[in-house]
Design an enzyme around this catalytic site. Sequence first.
Site, PDB file in Angstrom:
ATOM      1  N   GLY A   1       4.083  -4.315  10.110  1.00 13.30           N
ATOM      2  CA  GLY A   1       2.872  -4.616   9.327  1.00 13.30           C
ATOM      3  C   GLY A   1       3.254  -5.416   8.098  1.00 13.30           C
TER       4      GLY A   1
ATOM      5  N   GLY B   1       0.825  -7.541   5.834  1.00 13.62           N
ATOM      6  CA  GLY B   1      -0.349  -6.899   5.241  1.00 13.62           C
ATOM      7  C   GLY B   1      -0.228  -6.749   3.736  1.00 13.62           C
ATOM      8  CD  GLN B   2      -3.757  -3.941  -0.597  1.00 15.49           C
ATOM      9  OE1 GLN B   2      -4.195  -3.100   0.200  1.00 15.49           O
ATOM     10  NE2 GLN B   2      -4.185  -4.007  -1.846  1.00 15.49           N
TER      11      GLN B   2
ATOM     12  CG  ASP C   1       1.905  -8.379  10.774  1.00 18.12           C
ATOM     13  OD1 ASP C   1       1.833  -7.677   9.739  1.00 18.12           O
ATOM     14  OD2 ASP C   1       0.893  -8.699  11.446  1.00 18.12           O
ATOM     15  CB  ILE C   2       0.153  -8.340  15.729  1.00 16.08           C
ATOM     16  CG1 ILE C   2      -0.121  -8.682  17.186  1.00 16.08           C
ATOM     17  CG2 ILE C   2      -1.102  -8.343  14.884  1.00 16.08           C
ATOM     18  CD1 ILE C   2      -0.749  -7.537  17.956  1.00 16.08           C
ATOM     19  NE  ARG C   3      -2.089 -10.289   8.913  1.00 19.84           N
ATOM     20  CZ  ARG C   3      -2.456 -10.174   7.646  1.00 19.84           C
ATOM     21  NH1 ARG C   3      -2.398 -11.222   6.838  1.00 19.84           N
ATOM     22  NH2 ARG C   3      -2.867  -9.027   7.155  1.00 19.84           N
TER      23      ARG C   3
ATOM     24  CG  ASP D   1       0.813  -4.684  19.991  1.00 18.38           C
ATOM     25  OD1 ASP D   1       0.918  -3.603  19.368  1.00 18.38           O
ATOM     26  OD2 ASP D   1      -0.222  -5.046  20.570  1.00 18.38           O
TER      27      ASP D   1
ATOM     28  CE1 TYR E   1      -5.866   4.014   8.071  1.00 21.60           C
ATOM     29  CE2 TYR E   1      -7.199   5.087   6.393  1.00 21.60           C
ATOM     30  CZ  TYR E   1      -6.072   4.376   6.751  1.00 21.60           C
ATOM     31  OH  TYR E   1      -5.161   4.034   5.796  1.00 21.60           O
TER      32      TYR E   1
ATOM     33  CE  LYS F   1      -2.868   5.941   7.811  1.00 23.12           C
ATOM     34  NZ  LYS F   1      -1.594   5.243   8.052  1.00 23.12           N
TER      35      LYS F   1
HETATM   36  P1  NAD Z   1      -3.134  -4.280   6.110  1.00 24.34           P
HETATM   37  O1  NAD Z   1      -4.316  -4.224   7.020  1.00 24.34           O
HETATM   38  O2  NAD Z   1      -3.199  -5.156   4.918  1.00 24.34           O
HETATM   39  O3  NAD Z   1      -1.839  -4.664   6.927  1.00 24.34           O
HETATM   40  C1  NAD Z   1      -1.552  -4.116   8.185  1.00 24.34           C
HETATM   41  C2  NAD Z   1      -0.699  -5.107   8.926  1.00 24.34           C
HETATM   42  O4  NAD Z   1      -0.436  -4.568  10.230  1.00 24.34           O
HETATM   43  C3  NAD Z   1      -1.399  -6.457   9.129  1.00 24.34           C
HETATM   44  O5  NAD Z   1      -0.586  -7.519   8.690  1.00 24.34           O
HETATM   45  C4  NAD Z   1      -1.621  -6.526  10.631  1.00 24.34           C
HETATM   46  O6  NAD Z   1      -1.523  -7.833  11.169  1.00 24.34           O
HETATM   47  C5  NAD Z   1      -0.507  -5.613  11.148  1.00 24.34           C
HETATM   48  N1  NAD Z   1      -0.830  -5.083  12.464  1.00 24.34           N
HETATM   49  C6  NAD Z   1      -2.004  -4.584  12.900  1.00 24.34           C
HETATM   50  N2  NAD Z   1      -1.916  -4.242  14.180  1.00 24.34           N
HETATM   51  C7  NAD Z   1      -0.661  -4.531  14.584  1.00 24.34           C
HETATM   52  C8  NAD Z   1       0.032  -4.406  15.802  1.00 24.34           C
HETATM   53  N3  NAD Z   1      -0.584  -3.912  16.890  1.00 24.34           N
HETATM   54  N4  NAD Z   1       1.323  -4.784  15.861  1.00 24.34           N
HETATM   55  C9  NAD Z   1       1.933  -5.297  14.770  1.00 24.34           C
HETATM   56  N5  NAD Z   1       1.331  -5.457  13.587  1.00 24.34           N
HETATM   57  C10 NAD Z   1       0.044  -5.072  13.490  1.00 24.34           C
HETATM   58  O7  NAD Z   1      -2.807  -2.769   5.690  1.00 24.34           O
HETATM   59  P2  NAD Z   1      -2.020  -2.268   4.408  1.00 24.34           P
HETATM   60  O8  NAD Z   1      -3.023  -2.063   3.344  1.00 24.34           O
HETATM   61  O9  NAD Z   1      -0.846  -3.110   4.145  1.00 24.34           O
HETATM   62  O10 NAD Z   1      -1.600  -0.814   4.917  1.00 24.34           O
HETATM   63  C11 NAD Z   1      -0.304  -0.529   5.400  1.00 24.34           C
HETATM   64  C12 NAD Z   1      -0.236   0.949   5.702  1.00 24.34           C
HETATM   65  O11 NAD Z   1      -0.553   1.707   4.532  1.00 24.34           O
HETATM   66  C13 NAD Z   1      -1.216   1.422   6.788  1.00 24.34           C
HETATM   67  O12 NAD Z   1      -0.614   2.435   7.553  1.00 24.34           O
HETATM   68  C14 NAD Z   1      -2.350   2.006   5.986  1.00 24.34           C
HETATM   69  O13 NAD Z   1      -3.022   2.999   6.722  1.00 24.34           O
HETATM   70  C15 NAD Z   1      -1.618   2.600   4.804  1.00 24.34           C
HETATM   71  N6  NAD Z   1      -2.481   2.755   3.632  1.00 24.34           N
HETATM   72  C16 NAD Z   1      -2.911   1.678   2.947  1.00 24.34           C
HETATM   73  C17 NAD Z   1      -3.729   1.853   1.840  1.00 24.34           C
HETATM   74  C18 NAD Z   1      -4.225   0.697   1.021  1.00 24.34           C
HETATM   75  O14 NAD Z   1      -5.073   0.885   0.128  1.00 24.34           O
HETATM   76  N7  NAD Z   1      -3.736  -0.522   1.261  1.00 24.34           N
HETATM   77  C19 NAD Z   1      -4.105   3.142   1.455  1.00 24.34           C
HETATM   78  C20 NAD Z   1      -3.684   4.224   2.226  1.00 24.34           C
HETATM   79  C21 NAD Z   1      -2.834   4.021   3.294  1.00 24.34           C
HETATM   80  C1  AKB Z   2      -8.782   2.310   3.359  1.00 24.84           C
HETATM   81  O1  AKB Z   2      -9.732   2.175   2.560  1.00 24.84           O
HETATM   82  O2  AKB Z   2      -8.912   2.422   4.576  1.00 24.84           O
HETATM   83  C2  AKB Z   2      -7.402   2.416   2.770  1.00 24.84           C
HETATM   84  C3  AKB Z   2      -7.027   3.843   2.607  1.00 24.84           C
HETATM   85  C4  AKB Z   2      -7.468   4.553   1.387  1.00 24.84           C
HETATM   86  O3  AKB Z   2      -6.406   4.417   3.457  1.00 24.84           O
HETATM   87  N1  AKB Z   2      -7.344   1.660   1.566  1.00 24.84           N
END
Ligand code: NAD
Ligand code: AKB
Length: 326
Positions: free
Chosen positions: A9, A12-13, A35-37, A53, A144, A148
């Site tokens: 991932g 991602g963010q 990443d899948i992107r 993936d 979701y 978790k």
């Molecule tokens: P995001 O959506 O920004 O990034 C997720 C990344 O995973 C993306 O780049 C996407 O392309 C990649 N992805 C999705 N499906 C895929 C696949 N099948 N194979 C490979 N890559 C794949 O999410 P994020 O905010 O960076 O979150 C990362 C982790 O942190 C997640 O597990 C999320 O649940 C957790 N999380 C995030 C937050 C938040 O506020 N950002 C809060 C709580 C938990």
């Molecule tokens: C979402 O809103 O899905 C995430 C999280 C709190 O897990 N930012």
Amino acid sequence: MGGRILVTGACGQIGTELIQVLKGVVGEARIVSLDIRDVGGSSWLDTVFIRGDVRDRELLFRVVREFRVEVIYHLAALLSATGERRPEEAWTINMDSLWHVLMIAKEVDHVRQVFWPSSIAVFGPTTPKERVPQVTVMEPNTIYGITKLAGERLCEYFCRRWQVDVRGLRYPGLISYRSLPGGGTTDYAVEIFFAALREGRYTCYLSADRCLPMMYIDDAIRGTLELMDAPRSALRYTVYNFAAISFSPSELESAIRAHLPDFEVEYKPDYRDAIAAQWPCSIDDGAAREDWGWAHRYDLPALVKVMLEGVRQRIREEAVGLSSPS
Ligand code: NAD
Ligand code: AKB
């Protein structure tokens, strides 16, 4: 060269921000991004990039063995809002991949640590709303949140049964400007800054008083690395409550208006407000503070200041073609 760090991932963010920090600690040559992107090549932020993936077990085993991976940050997932639109995909992406990663950690000798993020989405309507304890009722009703909760139990199982060193945090909503959120319920708290500076107004999809736990991304990344550095013997839990600040959209609106007096927000709650309504307002992260010294640095005024500065700079760079929205 020492063992490599795999970040799934990675685009991602959190992945984007984590990699930038890890590069400063271990150097880009030791990081493998997956990443899948499509990033248009075999490199992401100067690290080796594998497009694939995370549900592909063979691919994950091959990458871990080929690059002699020692530590895995398994971040790939579908988040809450996207998950409600694509529940089956959310289940397979979030759960199958975690199973594969934990099996790899169990079976491949050179893998010594895994980080996996949980979320405040693990809590549900029967959880207390304020200062949620580390151990509490958890009955999430979004797909979701269910992934978790199952993920937390799976991590705990691998840790107890096979001594896999997996560590996790229940992240609150994370706020950043260098990388943008994707498909979450808390994304409004990033969008609002871009809208404030670009249009001077924002239409918010949550109710004005929908209080949620939040954190600035620099705190989140620092806390993640501190948890990974902590001695295993100090850790009482596999996955920790993790908190910084809590606010509602109207409180964030007021804090932004202290800098931009003409800023206006309209509230039009949609399905994401119903998701947020299941989550708590504040979290008791005393166990993290006691066990591995967690302490956040950004309160609401500091967060608003750094976000306005960062977003303003990013908009300027976009205007002259130096940065593109991600
Ligand atoms: P995001 O959506 O920004 O990034 C997720 C990344 O995973 C993306 O780049 C996407 O392309 C990649 N992805 C999705 N499906 C895929 C696949 N099948 N194979 C490979 N890559 C794949 O999410 P994020 O905010 O960076 O979150 C990362 C982790 O942190 C997640 O597990 C999320 O649940 C957790 N999380 C995030 C937050 C938040 O506020 N950002 C809060 C709580 C938990
Ligand atoms: C979402 O809103 O899905 C995430 C999280 C709190 O897990 N930012």
